[in-house]
Write a protein that holds these residues in place. Structure first.
Motif, PDB file in Angstrom:
ATOM      1  N   GLN A 520       1.506 -38.637  28.491  1.00  0.00           N
ATOM      2  CA  GLN A 520       1.025 -37.764  28.872  1.00  0.00           C
ATOM      3  C   GLN A 520       0.016 -36.962  28.033  1.00  0.00           C
ATOM      4  OE1 GLN A 520       5.114 -35.738  29.027  1.00  0.00           O
ATOM      5  NE2 GLN A 520       4.935 -35.962  31.619  1.00  0.00           N
ATOM      6  N   ILE A 559       0.848 -29.773  33.287  1.00  0.00           N
ATOM      7  CA  ILE A 559       1.349 -30.673  33.776  1.00  0.00           C
ATOM      8  C   ILE A 559       2.353 -30.224  34.790  1.00  0.00           C
ATOM      9  CG2 ILE A 559       3.294 -32.649  33.469  1.00  0.00           C
ATOM     10  CD1 ILE A 559       1.997 -33.272  30.781  1.00  0.00           C
ATOM     11  N   GLU A 564      -0.596 -33.047  36.895  1.00  0.00           N
ATOM     12  CA  GLU A 564      -1.528 -34.071  36.159  1.00  0.00           C
ATOM     13  C   GLU A 564      -0.381 -34.865  35.232  1.00  0.00           C
ATOM     14  OE1 GLU A 564      -4.895 -33.086  34.065  1.00  0.00           O
ATOM     15  OE2 GLU A 564      -5.260 -31.299  35.226  1.00  0.00           O
ATOM     16  N   LYS A 565      -0.730 -36.418  35.412  1.00  0.00           N
ATOM     17  CA  LYS A 565       0.163 -37.254  34.730  1.00  0.00           C
ATOM     18  C   LYS A 565      -0.114 -37.297  33.350  1.00  0.00           C
ATOM     19  CE  LYS A 565       2.137 -39.407  38.678  1.00  0.00           C
ATOM     20  NZ  LYS A 565       2.326 -41.002  39.404  1.00  0.00           N
ATOM     21  N   LYS A 566      -1.493 -37.274  33.015  1.00  0.00           N
ATOM     22  CA  LYS A 566      -1.943 -37.550  31.707  1.00  0.00           C
ATOM     23  C   LYS A 566      -3.138 -36.392  31.566  1.00  0.00           C
ATOM     24  CE  LYS A 566      -3.667 -41.260  28.883  1.00  0.00           C
ATOM     25  NZ  LYS A 566      -4.302 -42.637  28.579  1.00  0.00           N
TER      26      LYS A 566
END
Length: 773
Positions: A520, A559, A564-566
């Protein structure tokens, strides 16, 4: 013995021996035994009874039975359920077994009987002696055993035939079948008499001993019963008075004292205090004091030790995993472990880790404890000013407590923990005593085997404790205390070291603390370098960890909110997470200037460059110093101007110059206090440049103290100063010649890219620093 061989059906008896004249019944179930009884009943009802040696054998042969048995006549046979026969027999005479006929269905014995006429003759006097002795011993036996009724005893004692008397006593005595077998095998009257006499005498002796034991047990039971009744009464009285819990507490103390691993002296002292506690139950205030003291003594690890790790490879691995760098500390700990492994004991060193805040002094102590498999105890000494905090209060005071050392041992639970004395340079003193002096006994390996705590009173053995102290400034530690410790300096981290520490330790720690996985969040190398140089200004990594924690928190928020995943942190978006840069490096001046010299200074947060400015103006010979300078730097400036005046002719300075001009020395950032013996040559060079109007090279920085004669003295904190010079883009650094050994010990990472020149006097300094035409 008769010459006539007789063939009779036989039964091998298990656990039973039949004597002549003995009428007894027994049960049989083996097929061969049942067949032998049937065979005997078809003829003259006679059967041969022989005893097995081993009761577990189911199909006995001649080797499995005794040699002598009894010829008996069957009186009665009763059939019982499950194929069992109950047989009533009467013993007739002894017989010797010659062998068994080989028959499958039953045992058929080949025997010979003993002739009575063939026995050895015995005189009447001997028979009378036998008769009297047997009757006397048998009477005593009956009296002691109480197993033979009086009527039976009188009936047996009426026999005047020795042989009959022997047989009747043997029949009626409750003895084992092995002992009866011995009597059976005693064919001669004399042998039978001796065997029975020994057996009776032994039984009488055993019965007497048993009676004695029973009397002792009874007396003890009576005593215990009496004590039990009294205790129950006492318990009831205490319950009425509300003292029942106290009594159970006393019993608990006694039990713990017995189980305690300590010397006899310590145990006796605890028992004495328990007795005192028992006597003052009615006084709540005094009993509370004694209770606390007993609990303290029982909680201290007098002789209890933990097993240290002796695996050097494992210890080295743990230290390497937990900390980057700090080679001197790791090496010293491994040396200690190696010596301990070879000598099985060895003195525990008293180590003092000295360095700026945030360099990992406290955390490395925890890692050392983990590597050595020791219990970790931390005692913070910052601000401690009462001697009783170390030595404990005397028990005469209200609210008395043991000192922090004794409490630390109590907390550890073993006598060989690792004890961290944190911030030892910040202890202070007042009218209550000198704390540093109280630590002298603790940190002296010759004395601490019998450390005296005022509260505990019994000497405590601290010789097995591995003491590690931490300090920021050695100058603040009293000399006698410093002399007892082995100093290991933990200097500032380089930027490269900070990057390694952040990448390998701090960032994973903060990501785990904030619930961020490796997938992440990524932080680029350039961004990490920018955080170190632009957002933190410290010798250690404490602020750096806080900044990385801030990035992790911002990432967690992003996140959760945006899904957002990363998240990737780079130099471009760093301000989004940490805001604007807070620190800018003071780079070297682009051109040589008059009266401006770059010095190097050590601060509590690492090294820094120090720009010293000097102006000369018409006046009355005044000498001014500004910029929050301490006494040491003021004295260095005075020594510098005195040196310049002593060499003024060599530089063409007129004598009246110093009377008609004022000299003003200023160090920027005036709000920050500055002091230390390392700016002497820097101020002298700046003053001479301003007076002679000769520029000073912009790519030169210097550090060193000056004397009145121009000699350059060594300084400390050189590693931090060189790092600061490198960061500022300085090319040439002037260092006292006596600091050459310090430079040689440094890694190429620190000295690489720097032209380090060693100077012994001001002539060499001026020759390098001043721009010559």
């Amino acid at each position: 013995m008769s010459d006539l061989i007789i063939m009779l059906p036989a039964i091998a008896l298990r656990g039973t021996t039949i004597l002549p004249d003995m009428i007894v019944h027994f049960d049989i179930s083996r097929v061969r035994s049942v067949k032998a009884v049937e065979e005997a009943m078809l003829h003259d009802q006679k059967i041969f009874l022989i005893t097995q040696k081993d009761t577990e054998v189911d199909d006995p042969g001649q080797a499995d039975v005794y040699k002598i048995g009894t010829v008996a006549v069957i009186k009665q046979v009763v059939k019982l359920p499950k194929g069992v026969l109950r047989v009533l027999v009467e013993g007739l005479e002894r017989a010797e077994l010659l062998g068994f006929e080989p028959r499958e269905d039953m045992l058929e014995a080949e025997i010979v009987t003993f002739e009575k006429d063939g026995a050895e003759p015995v005189s009447e006097n001997v028979i009378e002696a036998m008769l009297r002795n047997l009757k006397e011993v048998f009477a005593v036996y009956c009296q002691e055993s109480q197993k033979i009724s009086r009527e039976l005893m009188l009936q047996i004692l009426e026999f005047d035939d020795v042989e009959k008397l022997v047989d009747q006593i043997a029949i009626n005595m409750p003895v084992s079948y092995e002992q009866r077998q011995k009597l059976l095998e005693a064919v001669e009257l004399k042998d039978r008499y001796e065997t029975l006499s020994v057996l009776l005498s032994n039984e009488v002796e055993i019965l007497k001993i048993r009676a004695e034991f029973q009397n002792q047990v009874k007396a003890r039971i009576d005593k215990n019963q009496k004590e039990y009744i009294l205790r129950e009464q006492l318990k009831l009285i205490r319950e009425e008075l509300g003292e029942d819990n106290v009594q159970s507490e006393i019993e608990s103390f006694k039990e713990k004292a017995e189980k305690l691993r300590a010397s006899k002296e310590v145990k006796e002292k605890i028992r004495e205090e328990i007795r005192r506690f028992q006597n003052v139950i009615s006084n709540p205030s005094e009993s509370a004091v004694i209770r606390g003291y007993i609990e303290t003594l029982l909680g201290l690890p007098w002789d209890k030790m933990s097993r240290d790790n002796r695996d050097l490879k494992k210890a080295r691995k743990i230290l390497a995993e937990d900390h980057y760098g700090l080679e001197k500390v790791k090496e010293r700990i491994l040396e200690y472990l190696a010596v301990r492994t070879l000598t099985k004991k060895g003195d525990s060193p008293i180590i003092c880790l000295v360095g700026p805040p945030g360099t990992g002094k406290t955390s490395i102590a925890r890692s050392v404890a983990k590597a050595l498999n020791k219990t970790y105890v931390r005692i913070c000494l910052g601000g401690v000013r009462d001697e009783a905090e170390i030595r404990g209060h005397r028990r005469t005071y209200v609210g008395a407590m043991p000192g922090r050392i004794a409490q630390g041992m109590h907390q550890a639970g073993v006598k060989n923990p690792l004890m961290l004395l944190d911030e030892i340079d910040k202890v202070s003193s007042d009218y209550k005593g000198d704390t540093a002096s109280a630590l002298l006994e603790v940190l002296d390996s010759e004395q601490n085997s019998k450390f005296s705590d005022h509260y505990v009173e019994i000497p405590i053995d601290l010789s097995e404790v591995l003491f590690i102290a931490t300090a920021n400034d050695v100058q603040k530690i009293p000399g006698p205390l410093l002399d007892r410790m082995e100093l290991i300096e933990i200097t500032s981290y380089t930027e490269n070291e900070k990057e390694h520490i952040a990448r390998e330790h701090l960032l994973p720690k903060q990501m785990k603390a904030n619930g961020i996985s490796e997938q992440q969040l990524t932080v680029s190398d350039k961004a990490l370098s920018e955080i170190i140089s632009g957002y933190t200004k410290e010798a250690g990594v404490r602020s750096l960890e806080r900044k990385l924690g801030q990035i992790c928190r911002k990432t967690a928020l992003k996140i959760q909110e945006s899904g957002e995943k990363k998240v990737s942190v780079t130099v471009r978006n760093l301000e989004e997470y940490l805001g604007r840069k807070r620190y800018n490096v003071n780079k070297a001046n682009p051109e040589p200037e008059v009266g401006i010299v770059r010095g190097l200074a050590w601060t509590s947060v690492g090294g820094d460059t120090l720009q010293i400015e000097v102006n000369v103006m018409p006046g009355r010979g005044e000498f001014r110093l500004t910029g929050q300078l301490g006494d040491v730097m003021k004295e260095s400036a005075q020594a510098g101007i005195s040196y310049i005046r002593s060499i003024s002719k060599a530089y063409g300075i007129k004598e009246e110059f110093f009377k008609k001009h004022d000299i003003h020395i200023h160090i920027p950032e005036g709000a920050v206090p500055k002091d230390g013996p390392s700016a002497g040559i820097t101020m002298a060079t700046a003053m001479l440049s301003a007076i002679t109007q000769v520029p000073v090279r912009a790519d030169v920085a210097m550090t060193g103290e000056i004397t009145l004669r121009g000699r350059v003295l060594p300084i400390g904190g050189l590693k931090e100063k060189l790092l600061a010079a490198k960061k500022a883009g300085i090319r040439i650094v002037l260092v006292p010649d006596r600091n050459k050994s310090d430079v040689q010990e440094m890694d190429a990472e620190i000295t690489g890219g720097l032209d380090i020149r060693y100077v012994e006097g001001m002539e060499q300094v001026l020759e390098t620093a001043l721009v010559r035409e």
